[in-house]
Design an enzyme around this catalytic site. Structure first.
Site, PDB file in Angstrom:
ATOM      1  N   GLN A   1      -0.673   7.206 -18.268  1.00  0.00           N
ATOM      2  CA  GLN A   1      -0.742   8.031 -16.936  1.00  0.00           C
ATOM      3  C   GLN A   1      -1.592   9.350 -16.720  1.00  0.00           C
ATOM      4  O   GLN A   1      -1.721   9.866 -17.999  1.00  0.00           O
ATOM      5  CB  GLN A   1       0.779   8.284 -16.409  1.00  0.00           C
ATOM      6  CG  GLN A   1       1.650   9.121 -17.448  1.00  0.00           C
ATOM      7  CD  GLN A   1       3.006   8.815 -17.514  1.00  0.00           C
ATOM      8  OE1 GLN A   1       3.531   8.356 -16.525  1.00  0.00           O
ATOM      9  NE2 GLN A   1       3.927   9.368 -18.721  1.00  0.00           N
TER      10      GLN A   1
ATOM     11  N   TYR B   1      18.339  19.120 -11.064  1.00  0.00           N
ATOM     12  CA  TYR B   1      18.214  17.791 -11.596  1.00  0.00           C
ATOM     13  C   TYR B   1      18.748  17.768 -12.837  1.00  0.00           C
ATOM     14  O   TYR B   1      19.754  16.818 -13.276  1.00  0.00           O
ATOM     15  CB  TYR B   1      16.859  17.486 -11.438  1.00  0.00           C
ATOM     16  CG  TYR B   1      16.335  15.815 -11.954  1.00  0.00           C
ATOM     17  CD1 TYR B   1      16.658  14.950 -11.110  1.00  0.00           C
ATOM     18  CD2 TYR B   1      15.876  15.937 -13.032  1.00  0.00           C
ATOM     19  CE1 TYR B   1      16.610  13.743 -11.630  1.00  0.00           C
ATOM     20  CE2 TYR B   1      15.750  14.306 -13.788  1.00  0.00           C
ATOM     21  CZ  TYR B   1      15.909  13.205 -12.846  1.00  0.00           C
ATOM     22  OH  TYR B   1      15.617  12.186 -13.264  1.00  0.00           O
ATOM     23  N   GLN B   2      18.351  18.400 -13.888  1.00  0.00           N
ATOM     24  CA  GLN B   2      18.885  18.381 -15.145  1.00  0.00           C
ATOM     25  C   GLN B   2      20.109  18.462 -15.299  1.00  0.00           C
ATOM     26  O   GLN B   2      20.896  17.691 -16.223  1.00  0.00           O
ATOM     27  CB  GLN B   2      17.860  19.298 -16.243  1.00  0.00           C
ATOM     28  CG  GLN B   2      16.584  19.700 -15.749  1.00  0.00           C
ATOM     29  CD  GLN B   2      15.578  18.682 -15.961  1.00  0.00           C
ATOM     30  OE1 GLN B   2      15.929  17.544 -16.754  1.00  0.00           O
ATOM     31  NE2 GLN B   2      14.331  18.979 -15.521  1.00  0.00           N
TER      32      GLN B   2
ATOM     33  N   ASP C   1       8.731   1.982 -25.361  1.00  0.00           N
ATOM     34  CA  ASP C   1       9.292   1.608 -23.969  1.00  0.00           C
ATOM     35  C   ASP C   1      10.925   1.565 -23.999  1.00  0.00           C
ATOM     36  O   ASP C   1      11.522   1.029 -24.852  1.00  0.00           O
ATOM     37  CB  ASP C   1       8.946   0.262 -23.590  1.00  0.00           C
ATOM     38  CG  ASP C   1       9.560  -0.491 -22.421  1.00  0.00           C
ATOM     39  OD1 ASP C   1       9.613   0.350 -21.539  1.00  0.00           O
ATOM     40  OD2 ASP C   1       9.818  -1.647 -22.310  1.00  0.00           O
ATOM     41  N   GLY C   2      11.438   2.206 -23.033  1.00  0.00           N
ATOM     42  CA  GLY C   2      12.862   2.449 -23.041  1.00  0.00           C
ATOM     43  C   GLY C   2      13.824   0.993 -22.862  1.00  0.00           C
ATOM     44  O   GLY C   2      14.588   0.799 -23.593  1.00  0.00           O
TER      45      GLY C   2
ATOM     46  N   ASP D   1      16.285   9.108 -17.504  1.00  0.00           N
ATOM     47  CA  ASP D   1      15.376  10.135 -16.740  1.00  0.00           C
ATOM     48  C   ASP D   1      14.077   9.451 -16.413  1.00  0.00           C
ATOM     49  O   ASP D   1      12.853  10.010 -16.913  1.00  0.00           O
ATOM     50  CB  ASP D   1      15.446  11.378 -17.535  1.00  0.00           C
ATOM     51  CG  ASP D   1      14.633  12.565 -17.086  1.00  0.00           C
ATOM     52  OD1 ASP D   1      14.290  12.396 -15.454  1.00  0.00           O
ATOM     53  OD2 ASP D   1      14.437  13.574 -17.409  1.00  0.00           O
ATOM     54  N   SER D   2      14.072   8.814 -15.875  1.00  0.00           N
ATOM     55  CA  SER D   2      12.809   8.043 -15.277  1.00  0.00           C
ATOM     56  C   SER D   2      12.092   8.515 -14.174  1.00  0.00           C
ATOM     57  O   SER D   2      12.510   9.014 -13.411  1.00  0.00           O
ATOM     58  CB  SER D   2      13.160   6.548 -15.190  1.00  0.00           C
ATOM     59  OG  SER D   2      12.155   5.832 -14.287  1.00  0.00           O
ATOM     60  N   SER D   3      10.522   8.167 -14.421  1.00  0.00           N
ATOM     61  CA  SER D   3       9.743   8.460 -13.177  1.00  0.00           C
ATOM     62  C   SER D   3       9.969   7.420 -12.175  1.00  0.00           C
ATOM     63  O   SER D   3      11.020   6.474 -12.461  1.00  0.00           O
ATOM     64  CB  SER D   3       8.452   8.409 -13.592  1.00  0.00           C
ATOM     65  OG  SER D   3       8.119   7.746 -14.691  1.00  0.00           O
TER      66      SER D   3
ATOM     67  N   TYR E   1      11.669  17.608  -4.631  1.00  0.00           N
ATOM     68  CA  TYR E   1      11.532  16.071  -4.461  1.00  0.00           C
ATOM     69  C   TYR E   1      11.013  15.938  -3.162  1.00  0.00           C
ATOM     70  O   TYR E   1      12.053  16.444  -2.128  1.00  0.00           O
ATOM     71  CB  TYR E   1      12.702  15.620  -5.200  1.00  0.00           C
ATOM     72  CG  TYR E   1      12.699  15.675  -6.605  1.00  0.00           C
ATOM     73  CD1 TYR E   1      11.551  15.527  -7.683  1.00  0.00           C
ATOM     74  CD2 TYR E   1      13.921  15.645  -7.431  1.00  0.00           C
ATOM     75  CE1 TYR E   1      11.417  15.773  -8.731  1.00  0.00           C
ATOM     76  CE2 TYR E   1      13.886  15.688  -8.767  1.00  0.00           C
ATOM     77  CZ  TYR E   1      12.829  15.760  -9.481  1.00  0.00           C
ATOM     78  OH  TYR E   1      12.578  15.682 -10.911  1.00  0.00           O
TER      79      TYR E   1
HETATM   80  N1  SAM Z   1      13.000  13.635 -13.008  1.00  0.00           N
HETATM   81  C1  SAM Z   1      11.715  13.168 -12.840  1.00  0.00           C
HETATM   82  C2  SAM Z   1      11.476  12.681 -11.538  1.00  0.00           C
HETATM   83  O1  SAM Z   1      11.656  11.508 -11.242  1.00  0.00           O
HETATM   84  O2  SAM Z   1      10.616  13.223 -10.872  1.00  0.00           O
HETATM   85  C3  SAM Z   1      11.440  12.171 -14.125  1.00  0.00           C
HETATM   86  C4  SAM Z   1      10.890  13.166 -15.125  1.00  0.00           C
HETATM   87  S1  SAM Z   1      10.456  12.627 -16.717  1.00  0.00           S
HETATM   88  C5  SAM Z   1       8.975  13.421 -16.932  1.00  0.00           C
HETATM   89  C6  SAM Z   1       9.921  10.967 -16.423  1.00  0.00           C
HETATM   90  C7  SAM Z   1       9.725  10.459 -17.923  1.00  0.00           C
HETATM   91  O3  SAM Z   1       9.791   8.951 -18.030  1.00  0.00           O
HETATM   92  C8  SAM Z   1       7.977  10.311 -18.083  1.00  0.00           C
HETATM   93  O4  SAM Z   1       7.770  11.411 -18.995  1.00  0.00           O
HETATM   94  C9  SAM Z   1       7.334   9.084 -18.411  1.00  0.00           C
HETATM   95  O5  SAM Z   1       6.428   8.905 -19.466  1.00  0.00           O
HETATM   96  C10 SAM Z   1       8.815   8.447 -18.899  1.00  0.00           C
HETATM   97  N2  SAM Z   1       8.914   7.043 -18.642  1.00  0.00           N
HETATM   98  C11 SAM Z   1       8.377   6.267 -17.748  1.00  0.00           C
HETATM   99  N3  SAM Z   1       8.416   4.919 -17.755  1.00  0.00           N
HETATM  100  C12 SAM Z   1       9.021   4.593 -19.312  1.00  0.00           C
HETATM  101  C13 SAM Z   1       9.441   3.938 -20.050  1.00  0.00           C
HETATM  102  N4  SAM Z   1       9.419   2.344 -19.591  1.00  0.00           N
HETATM  103  N5  SAM Z   1      10.266   4.095 -21.095  1.00  0.00           N
HETATM  104  C14 SAM Z   1      10.459   5.296 -21.521  1.00  0.00           C
HETATM  105  N6  SAM Z   1      10.007   6.268 -20.911  1.00  0.00           N
HETATM  106  C15 SAM Z   1       9.356   6.086 -19.821  1.00  0.00           C
END
Ligand code: SAM
Length: 288
Positions: free
Chosen positions: A40, A70-71, A146-147, A164-166, A232
């Protein structure tokens, strides 16, 4: 993803097809970092009034001014709902903020952490040390990957899992699908709890009702909580929770006064209050 060059006349404007017709703008003083990782586009900006801001693929992940909301809620709601959280898994959250909050619980013995993009961790350590301090905790075991793939290999291991995913775009998409939630359930120990980034009940109705449906079907106890976060989209975000037995809507442990004094958003009162939804959202979830 071509939506990350979004600065005009000193203002960054967030737009996304997930919330069409809505844009949040913040005034920018400086671009501190801007580079594409394997997964990304990662940008860090110095904003005028909100401290530093982390942006992935053009979407605001956090600003220093309100990240605590959020945290704290995504970590402390599930952790205080569990009677004895010892083994915790955090998926995503490469900025380290969730790790920082989980680390405040002395009863937690191990914190496994799985983030897909190592560059988010490196960038956060350089520009967001007040969040990335979470990585300094000796209980944290870091895995890069990958989670979903990681979760599918874990069975009966965790008391609390925090996702805590995007958003469900790009690498985060898989973390909003049923097979991932089935994997989360199998990875939990007795009385285990999951808490996942639950988007907005105003702006992402389809996505949110889908998450609520999945958690209702899979878990004996499920609930949806929400948090006020000015930066957000819509000024708020949800947490989707599922449990194998523990009650979710009330803390079941007392919060030590020393910990309460370190926090800015979470309290036992807001824990309970965050589950009281606007009437339309309550109805929407009841009929799922
Ligand atoms: N709170 C934030 C939001 O939604 O605005 C999320 C913050 S945190 C930076 C999100 C993280 O999820 C990113 O660092 C991203 O790389 C990670 N991420 C996305 N897809 C993922 C996956 N499949 N497995 C593990 N981590 C993942």
């Amino acid at each position: 993803m071509e939506n990350y060059k979004k600065i005009k006349d000193g203002w960054f404007s967030e737009t996304c097809y997930m919330w069409p017709g809505v844009s949040l703008s913040l005034e920018i003083e400086q671009v501190l970092y801007s580079k594409k990782s394997k997964f990304q586009q990662i940008d860090v900006y110095q904003t005028r009034n909100h401290g530093k801001m982390l942006v992935l693929d053009g979407i605001i992940q956090l600003t220093e001014s309100d990240e605590f909301a959020y945290q704290e809620m995504l970590a402390h709601v599930p952790l205080f709902a569990h009677p004895t959280p010892e083994n915790v898994l955090v998926i995503g959250g490469g900025d380290g903020g969730i790790l920082r909050e989980v680390g405040r619980h002395d009863c937690v013995k191990t914190i496994d952490f799985c983030e897909i993009d190592e560059d988010v961790i490196t960038v956060s350590k350089e520009f967001l040390p007040e969040l990335a301090c979470g990585f300094d905790d000796p209980r944290v075991n870091i895995r890069i990957g990958d989670g979903n793939a990681y979760v599918q290999e874990q069975k009966n291991k965790y008391d609390v899992i925090i996702v805590d995913s995007s958003d469900p775009i790009g690498p985060g998409e898989v973390l909003f699908k049923r097979p991932f939630y089935e994997g989360l359930k199998a990875a939990l120990r007795k009385k285990g709890i999951i808490a996942t980034q639950g988007e907005s009940f105003f702006l992402h109705k389809e996505c949110v009702t889908n998450l609520v449906r999945i958690t209702k079907e899979l878990f004996s106890v499920s609930a949806y909580s929400y948090i006020l976060v000015p930066t957000y989209p819509g000024g708020h975000i949800g947490i989707c929770l599922g449990s194998l037995g523990s009650n979710l809507k009330m803390p079941c442990r007392n919060i030590p006064e020393t910990l309460q004094e370190q926090l800015k958003y979470y309290s036992p009162q807001i824990h309970e209050a965050s589950f009281v939804l606007p009437y339309f959202a309550q109805k929407m979830f009841e009929t799922v």
